[in-house]
Design a protein around this motif. Structure first.
Motif, PDB file in Angstrom:
ATOM      1  N   GLY A  25       3.237   3.131 -14.163  1.00  0.00           N
ATOM      2  CA  GLY A  25       1.974   2.725 -14.424  1.00  0.00           C
ATOM      3  C   GLY A  25       1.818   1.169 -13.971  1.00  0.00           C
ATOM      4  O   GLY A  25       0.681   0.643 -14.203  1.00  0.00           O
ATOM      5  N   GLU A  26       2.725   0.315 -13.451  1.00  0.00           N
ATOM      6  CA  GLU A  26       2.565  -0.853 -13.061  1.00  0.00           C
ATOM      7  C   GLU A  26       2.469  -0.957 -11.662  1.00  0.00           C
ATOM      8  O   GLU A  26       2.873  -0.247 -10.478  1.00  0.00           O
ATOM      9  N   THR A  27       1.457  -2.058 -11.191  1.00  0.00           N
ATOM     10  CA  THR A  27       1.197  -2.102  -9.757  1.00  0.00           C
ATOM     11  C   THR A  27       2.126  -2.882  -9.167  1.00  0.00           C
ATOM     12  O   THR A  27       2.636  -4.039  -9.844  1.00  0.00           O
ATOM     13  N   VAL A  28       2.835  -2.658  -7.924  1.00  0.00           N
ATOM     14  CA  VAL A  28       3.748  -3.282  -7.283  1.00  0.00           C
ATOM     15  C   VAL A  28       3.439  -4.393  -6.354  1.00  0.00           C
ATOM     16  O   VAL A  28       2.560  -3.891  -5.558  1.00  0.00           O
ATOM     17  N   ASP A  29       3.813  -5.582  -6.135  1.00  0.00           N
ATOM     18  CA  ASP A  29       3.679  -6.363  -5.352  1.00  0.00           C
ATOM     19  C   ASP A  29       5.269  -6.828  -4.735  1.00  0.00           C
ATOM     20  O   ASP A  29       5.888  -7.502  -5.581  1.00  0.00           O
ATOM     21  N   VAL A  30       5.673  -6.196  -3.542  1.00  0.00           N
ATOM     22  CA  VAL A  30       7.019  -6.351  -3.339  1.00  0.00           C
ATOM     23  C   VAL A  30       7.473  -7.924  -2.944  1.00  0.00           C
ATOM     24  O   VAL A  30       8.610  -8.488  -3.255  1.00  0.00           O
ATOM     25  N   ARG A  31       6.489  -8.687  -2.909  1.00  0.00           N
ATOM     26  CA  ARG A  31       6.610 -10.082  -2.425  1.00  0.00           C
ATOM     27  C   ARG A  31       7.297 -10.747  -3.884  1.00  0.00           C
ATOM     28  O   ARG A  31       7.896 -11.797  -3.744  1.00  0.00           O
ATOM     29  N   GLU A  32       6.995 -10.161  -4.896  1.00  0.00           N
ATOM     30  CA  GLU A  32       7.528 -10.722  -6.275  1.00  0.00           C
ATOM     31  C   GLU A  32       9.104 -10.274  -6.231  1.00  0.00           C
ATOM     32  O   GLU A  32       9.983 -11.275  -6.640  1.00  0.00           O
ATOM     33  N   ALA A  33       9.487  -9.221  -5.723  1.00  0.00           N
ATOM     34  CA  ALA A  33      11.087  -9.222  -5.644  1.00  0.00           C
ATOM     35  C   ALA A  33      11.757  -9.873  -4.589  1.00  0.00           C
ATOM     36  O   ALA A  33      12.892 -10.413  -4.714  1.00  0.00           O
ATOM     37  N   ILE A  34      10.955 -10.258  -3.437  1.00  0.00           N
ATOM     38  CA  ILE A  34      11.694 -10.848  -2.359  1.00  0.00           C
ATOM     39  C   ILE A  34      11.572 -12.530  -3.022  1.00  0.00           C
ATOM     40  O   ILE A  34      12.780 -13.010  -2.718  1.00  0.00           O
ATOM     41  N   GLU A  35      10.751 -12.722  -3.709  1.00  0.00           N
ATOM     42  CA  GLU A  35      11.062 -14.066  -4.422  1.00  0.00           C
ATOM     43  C   GLU A  35      12.119 -14.173  -5.303  1.00  0.00           C
ATOM     44  O   GLU A  35      12.769 -15.360  -5.323  1.00  0.00           O
ATOM     45  N   ALA A  36      12.364 -12.979  -6.142  1.00  0.00           N
ATOM     46  CA  ALA A  36      13.445 -13.151  -6.995  1.00  0.00           C
ATOM     47  C   ALA A  36      14.746 -13.264  -6.452  1.00  0.00           C
ATOM     48  O   ALA A  36      15.656 -13.915  -6.713  1.00  0.00           O
ATOM     49  N   VAL A  37      14.988 -12.577  -5.083  1.00  0.00           N
ATOM     50  CA  VAL A  37      16.349 -12.349  -4.594  1.00  0.00           C
ATOM     51  C   VAL A  37      16.376 -13.437  -3.767  1.00  0.00           C
ATOM     52  O   VAL A  37      17.619 -14.129  -3.570  1.00  0.00           O
ATOM     53  N   THR A  38      15.327 -14.211  -3.125  1.00  0.00           N
ATOM     54  CA  THR A  38      15.449 -15.412  -2.381  1.00  0.00           C
ATOM     55  C   THR A  38      15.840 -16.854  -3.481  1.00  0.00           C
ATOM     56  O   THR A  38      16.212 -17.854  -2.937  1.00  0.00           O
ATOM     57  N   ARG A  47       0.927  -1.172  -0.087  1.00  0.00           N
ATOM     58  CA  ARG A  47       0.045  -0.018   0.023  1.00  0.00           C
ATOM     59  C   ARG A  47       1.023   1.200  -0.123  1.00  0.00           C
ATOM     60  O   ARG A  47       0.540   2.027  -0.791  1.00  0.00           O
ATOM     61  N   ALA A  48       1.859   1.415   0.719  1.00  0.00           N
ATOM     62  CA  ALA A  48       2.813   2.374   0.984  1.00  0.00           C
ATOM     63  C   ALA A  48       3.530   2.810  -0.353  1.00  0.00           C
ATOM     64  O   ALA A  48       3.725   3.685  -0.864  1.00  0.00           O
ATOM     65  N   VAL A  49       4.217   1.636  -1.169  1.00  0.00           N
ATOM     66  CA  VAL A  49       4.798   1.676  -2.262  1.00  0.00           C
ATOM     67  C   VAL A  49       3.801   2.054  -3.482  1.00  0.00           C
ATOM     68  O   VAL A  49       4.438   3.096  -4.257  1.00  0.00           O
ATOM     69  N   ASN A  50       2.676   1.513  -3.497  1.00  0.00           N
ATOM     70  CA  ASN A  50       1.949   1.865  -4.767  1.00  0.00           C
ATOM     71  C   ASN A  50       1.261   3.375  -4.351  1.00  0.00           C
ATOM     72  O   ASN A  50       1.035   4.085  -5.234  1.00  0.00           O
ATOM     73  N   ARG A  51       1.247   3.729  -3.232  1.00  0.00           N
ATOM     74  CA  ARG A  51       0.819   5.209  -2.947  1.00  0.00           C
ATOM     75  C   ARG A  51       1.821   6.129  -3.545  1.00  0.00           C
ATOM     76  O   ARG A  51       1.289   6.943  -4.229  1.00  0.00           O
ATOM     77  N   TRP A  52       3.069   5.894  -3.214  1.00  0.00           N
ATOM     78  CA  TRP A  52       3.931   6.420  -3.799  1.00  0.00           C
ATOM     79  C   TRP A  52       4.161   6.379  -5.061  1.00  0.00           C
ATOM     80  O   TRP A  52       4.291   7.726  -5.867  1.00  0.00           O
TER      81      TRP A  52
END
Length: 239
Positions: free
Chosen positions: A199-212, A131-136
């Protein structure tokens, strides 16, 4: 007119303060976000912190004037929050930022970006972080400021690094990523800085998946991937 000049000067100083702090790692929070790869200790305690504190000490009177003349303005709370942070008062700083956010300010890129980074850094619930990231990002879609994700361990080989970059590049909202290394308390640390596609909706979990992905044995990465239901609960699943 004098107040406007004060706000401009403090605004420029705040930007330089945040930029300088973004080159290192905060000591606010500790703990790992996902497996061995991602760690929620992002932050901004840097070699320039003494200069930053000196700036805020010199301009404390300006901040006081702005606070007296515009006490209800969210930018005033933001400036007071940054001053509190420079003085080491994290609790007061976050209180001020959250006070500023109560009125839903849309114009202050640094406030929205900094709070998004804070929510990620403290290991907040993934919905709060998103919510915080997408608001920004909705209010400042063309901002080039990054979001930083610390890594519990850096890539062991060039292959690890390449595969991590490939996983990040496959995320629709990621426009670019940069692995950074530094020394903190005599220990090597790593972090990934991400910039965003507008213009893209962010889901930070996707980045966590990538680095993990780095936590999987190299031979398993073609057959399995990481799925994260939160920022800390990640499992290996078949592709």
């Amino acid at each position: 007119m004098l107040v406007i000049v004060y706000v401009i000067v403090l605004g420029i100083g705040t930007r330089e303060y945040l930029v300088s702090r973004s080159r290192g790692t905060l000591e606010w929070i500790s703990g790992c976000q996902a497996s061995a790869a991602a760690c929620s200790n992002t932050g901004m305690e840097t070699t320039g912190s003494s200069d930053d504190s000196l700036f805020w000490t010199r301009h404390a009177k300006m901040t006081e004037v702005v606070a007296q003349l515009n006490p209800e303005d969210p930018d005033t709370d933001f400036l007071l929050g940054m001053q509190a942070l420079s003085e080491g008062d994290v609790e007061e700083s976050i209180y001020r930022l959250e006070e500023a956010l109560e009125v839903d300010p849309k114009h202050n890129n640094y406030l929205l970006q900094y709070y998004a980074q804070y929510e990620l850094s403290r290991g907040a619930d993934w919905r709060r972080v998103n919510r915080a990231v997408n608001r920004w990002r909705i209010n400042h879609p063309f901002s080039a400021d990054p979001l930083t994700i610390p890594l519990g361990a850096g890539p062991a080989t060039p292959q690890d690094e390449n595969e991590m970059y490939e996983a990040l590049e496959a995320i629709p909202w990621v426009a670019g990523s940069q692995l950074e290394s530094f020394i903190l308390e005599d220990q090597p640390r790593w972090q990934i800085s991400l910039v965003f596609q507008p213009g893209e909706t962010v889901d930070v979990r996707e980045a966590i998946e990538a680095v993990t992905l780095l936590s999987l044995p190299p031979n398993d990465r073609q057959r399995f991937r990481v799925r994260c239901s939160t920022l800390v609960d990640c499992t290996m699943v078949p592709r």
